[in-house]
Design a protein around this motif. Structure first.
Motif, PDB file in Angstrom:
ATOM      1  N   HIS A 152       0.818  -1.220   0.000  1.00 58.18           N
ATOM      2  CA  HIS A 152       0.000   0.000   0.000  1.00 58.18           C
ATOM      3  C   HIS A 152       0.850   1.268   0.000  1.00 58.18           C
ATOM      4  O   HIS A 152       0.617   2.181   0.795  1.00 58.18           O
ATOM      5  CB  HIS A 152      -0.975  -0.008   1.179  1.00 58.18           C
ATOM      6  N   ASP A 153       1.861   1.333  -0.868  1.00 57.52           N
ATOM      7  CA  ASP A 153       2.735   2.507  -1.042  1.00 57.52           C
ATOM      8  C   ASP A 153       3.639   2.787   0.152  1.00 57.52           C
ATOM      9  O   ASP A 153       4.186   3.882   0.265  1.00 57.52           O
ATOM     10  CB  ASP A 153       1.930   3.769  -1.380  1.00 57.52           C
ATOM     11  N   CYS A 154       3.770   1.844   1.061  1.00 59.26           N
ATOM     12  CA  CYS A 154       4.694   1.985   2.196  1.00 59.26           C
ATOM     13  C   CYS A 154       5.985   1.264   1.815  1.00 59.26           C
ATOM     14  O   CYS A 154       6.018   0.037   1.745  1.00 59.26           O
ATOM     15  CB  CYS A 154       4.090   1.369   3.458  1.00 59.26           C
ATOM     16  N   VAL A 155       7.038   2.054   1.500  1.00 54.90           N
ATOM     17  CA  VAL A 155       8.299   1.469   1.067  1.00 54.90           C
ATOM     18  C   VAL A 155       9.472   2.096   1.811  1.00 54.90           C
ATOM     19  O   VAL A 155       9.410   3.241   2.252  1.00 54.90           O
ATOM     20  CB  VAL A 155       8.531   1.634  -0.458  1.00 54.90           C
ATOM     21  N   VAL A 156      10.517   1.314   1.937  1.00 55.92           N
ATOM     22  CA  VAL A 156      11.803   1.816   2.410  1.00 55.92           C
ATOM     23  C   VAL A 156      12.752   1.690   1.238  1.00 55.92           C
ATOM     24  O   VAL A 156      12.947   0.606   0.701  1.00 55.92           O
ATOM     25  CB  VAL A 156      12.325   1.007   3.617  1.00 55.92           C
ATOM     26  N   ASP A 157      13.299   2.818   0.807  1.00 52.40           N
ATOM     27  CA  ASP A 157      14.222   2.862  -0.326  1.00 52.40           C
ATOM     28  C   ASP A 157      15.547   3.394   0.200  1.00 52.40           C
ATOM     29  O   ASP A 157      15.676   4.585   0.482  1.00 52.40           O
ATOM     30  CB  ASP A 157      13.653   3.769  -1.418  1.00 52.40           C
ATOM     31  N   THR A 158      16.527   2.502   0.343  1.00 56.91           N
ATOM     32  CA  THR A 158      17.817   2.913   0.915  1.00 56.91           C
ATOM     33  C   THR A 158      18.579   3.851  -0.009  1.00 56.91           C
ATOM     34  O   THR A 158      19.527   4.487   0.427  1.00 56.91           O
ATOM     35  CB  THR A 158      18.692   1.697   1.251  1.00 56.91           C
ATOM     36  N   GLY A 159      18.159   3.969  -1.258  1.00 55.41           N
ATOM     37  CA  GLY A 159      18.808   4.881  -2.192  1.00 55.41           C
ATOM     38  C   GLY A 159      18.084   6.209  -2.352  1.00 55.41           C
ATOM     39  O   GLY A 159      18.559   7.094  -3.049  1.00 55.41           O
ATOM     40  N   ASN A 160      16.921   6.352  -1.709  1.00 57.34           N
ATOM     41  CA  ASN A 160      16.132   7.569  -1.857  1.00 57.34           C
ATOM     42  C   ASN A 160      15.484   7.901  -0.512  1.00 57.34           C
ATOM     43  O   ASN A 160      14.391   7.438  -0.204  1.00 57.34           O
ATOM     44  CB  ASN A 160      15.073   7.385  -2.945  1.00 57.34           C
ATOM     45  N   SER A 161      16.168   8.711   0.281  1.00 60.68           N
ATOM     46  CA  SER A 161      15.681   9.021   1.625  1.00 60.68           C
ATOM     47  C   SER A 161      14.352   9.764   1.591  1.00 60.68           C
ATOM     48  O   SER A 161      13.525   9.610   2.493  1.00 60.68           O
ATOM     49  CB  SER A 161      16.728   9.812   2.410  1.00 60.68           C
ATOM     50  N   ALA A 162      14.085  10.559   0.543  1.00 64.64           N
ATOM     51  CA  ALA A 162      12.825  11.295   0.458  1.00 64.64           C
ATOM     52  C   ALA A 162      11.635  10.340   0.357  1.00 64.64           C
ATOM     53  O   ALA A 162      10.581  10.579   0.959  1.00 64.64           O
ATOM     54  CB  ALA A 162      12.846  12.249  -0.730  1.00 64.64           C
TER      55      ALA A 162
END
Length: 187
Positions: free
Chosen positions: A38-48
């Motif tokens: 549901h659009d909840c992501v952790v992106d280690t390359g994109n802190s925003a």
């Protein structure tokens, strides 16, 4: 013989070009994206993206799972911006009262203060060190407010992605009720 030399010359040129590319191409850290649904992501390359997810897209259950999945990571150092992630009734009023924290730390911890009011006044000092998490017993960064006017408050944080931390603020009485969950990001 000429054909063999031409092939050898071509192979040598390709090898030299490949070697040059390997030498001239900067090494990049591989980013990892973890989708919690549901659009909840952790992106280690994109802190925003990670910051946006923790603040606006992740449910309480997802936030807690992200925290459990994270390691303590690096301790913040310097000025960090902060946002209350929950309870929902605090998210709208918190910016007038709390802007984040200022960390004075090294690899093993140090101290922190909160930036309060719109002027960012530093108040409520805390000792910062590694310890076991109240939530899951794994290693976390503790912000112990015992030296401040609010010694009952105790925070813990983990680095979720480079420059983004998620944490909890607990009240050190009774069953240690949760006061708030919050997000910090490098300023």
């Amino acid at each position: 013989m000429k054909a063999a030399r031409a092939r050898l010359s071509t192979v040598a040129a390709v090898c030299a070009s490949t070697a040059c590319l390997l030498v001239l191409t900067p090494a990049t850290a591989s980013a990892e994206v973890t989708d919690y649904g549901h659009d909840c992501v952790v992106d280690t390359g994109n802190s925003a993206v990670t910051l946006d997810s923790l603040r606006f897209r992740c449910s309480v259950t997802q936030q807690d799972q992200i925290y459990r999945d994270a390691q303590a990571g690096a301790v913040p150092n310097g000025v960090v911006n902060g946002w209350v992630a929950r309870p929902q009734q605090f998210t709208g009023i918190a910016p007038a009262l709390w802007q984040g924290k200022v960390f004075r730390t090294g690899p093993d911890g140090g101290t922190a203060t909160n930036r309060v009011t719109g002027a960012g006044i530093e108040a409520f000092p805390a000792d910062v060190y590694r310890t076991s998490s109240i939530l899951d017993g794994e290693t976390t960064w503790a912000l112990n407010y015992a030296p401040s006017p609010t010694p009952q408050v105790y925070d813990e944080i983990r680095e979720i992605a480079p420059g983004v931390w998620f944490g909890y603020s607990w009240w050190r009485e009774g069953d240690w009720p949760l006061l708030a969950a919050f997000v910090l990001a490098s300023a």
